[in-house]
Write a protein that holds these residues in place. Structure first.
Motif, short mmCIF file in Angstrom:
data_model
loop_
_atom_site.label_atom_id
_atom_site.label_comp_id
_atom_site.label_asym_id
_atom_site.label_seq_id
_atom_site.Cartn_x
_atom_site.Cartn_y
_atom_site.Cartn_z
N SER A 39 0.62 -1.19 0.05
CA SER A 39 -0.08 0.24 0.10
C SER A 39 0.95 1.36 0.08
N ALA A 68 -4.36 -0.84 13.68
CA ALA A 68 -5.52 -0.59 12.98
C ALA A 68 -6.73 -1.52 13.69
N ASP A 72 -10.26 -0.35 11.64
CA ASP A 72 -10.42 -1.20 10.54
C ASP A 72 -11.38 -2.30 10.83
N LYS A 80 -2.24 -5.86 14.17
CA LYS A 80 -2.31 -5.59 12.85
C LYS A 80 -1.90 -4.12 12.74
N TYR A 81 -0.57 -3.98 12.45
CA TYR A 81 -0.26 -2.60 12.34
C TYR A 81 -0.10 -2.04 10.78
N TYR A 82 -0.74 -0.90 10.31
CA TYR A 82 -0.61 -0.31 9.23
C TYR A 82 0.45 0.89 9.11
N LYS A 84 0.78 4.31 6.82
CA LYS A 84 -0.03 4.98 5.96
C LYS A 84 0.63 6.57 5.99
N GLY A 156 -2.82 5.41 1.69
CA GLY A 156 -1.58 4.83 1.40
C GLY A 156 -0.96 5.59 0.08
N SER A 162 -4.48 0.60 -1.63
CA SER A 162 -4.60 0.78 -0.50
C SER A 162 -5.81 0.76 0.41
N ASN A 163 -5.65 0.12 1.45
CA ASN A 163 -7.04 0.01 2.34
C ASN A 163 -6.66 1.07 3.46
N ASP A 164 -7.23 2.34 3.38
CA ASP A 164 -6.93 3.39 4.13
C ASP A 164 -8.32 4.17 4.84
#
Length: 205
Positions: A39, A68, A72, A80-82, A84, A156, A162-164
């Protein structure tokens, strides 16, 4: 007894102090983080290592690491770390208009991604309020016309994949783990600049 005192003074104490300092640095200052997914391409690759700075003030254009799990709804379990990029901070308006991104009515400098990602990748014309309806954001984020205080709007760099925030809304400040920094030894100078220094030229001059 004298030997034990010397061992304590010359070996045990320095080691204990070193371990304590390392733990404090990791907990409160910096830690390593790994990018998971595509992403943030082309500026950050899958499995790339970055430094996560916990003391940095987060500004528009900075890239952040956040937890996240409570942001999310698609995450079912586990950590789960994003990673962005921050586009909007508390009080900002954010909109996509005619293939350009605007914050508070000012055009955002998006030279760190190509035109396809800036236009089709980011989506057709939208504002925060209609994004929230289109993607069924959480109730707390519905119908907002500005980024709420204490939250961030993130995207992203690989906008098409990207899932943002476009999909799940605003990121609470308490879930931000730190600012992502590309280490000095990375050879791609342009990508390093796009991650570490984009906040300095966030808007089009």
């Amino acid at each position: 007894m004298k030997f034990l005192k010397l061992c304590f003074k010359n070996w045990i104490m320095p080691i204990a102090i070193g371990i304590t300092i390392a733990v404090l640095i990791q907990k409160f200052i910096v830690i390593g983080a790994t990018v998971d997914g595509l992403s943030m391409m082309p500026n950050l690759s899958n499995n790339e290592k970055v430094i996560e700075s916990k003391l940095s003030t987060i500004k528009r254009g900075d890239v952040v690491v956040f937890d996240a799990r409570d942001e999310d709804p698609a995450i079912s379990a586990g950590k789960k770390y994003y990673v962005k990029r921050v586009i909007g901070i508390g009080g900002d308006t954010v909109e996509q208009r005619n293939s350009k991104l605007f914050v508070n009515g000012k055009e955002v400098n998006q030279s760190y991604i190509d035109f396809y990602q800036q236009s089709e990748g980011t989506g057709l014309n939208w504002q925060l309020s209609n994004l929230s309806k289109r993607h069924a954001w959480q109730e707390k984020d519905q119908n907002q016309t500005r980024v709420p205080k204490g939250t961030y709007f993130v995207l992203g760099d690989n906008r098409m994949l990207s899932n943002d925030s476009r999909s799940y809304g605003f990121i609470d400040k308490s879930h931000i783990l730190g600012k992502a920094i590309v280490p000095f030894w990375r050879q791609n100078k342009q990508a390093k600049k796009n991650i570490n220094h984009q906040a300095k030229s966030f808007f089009v001059n």
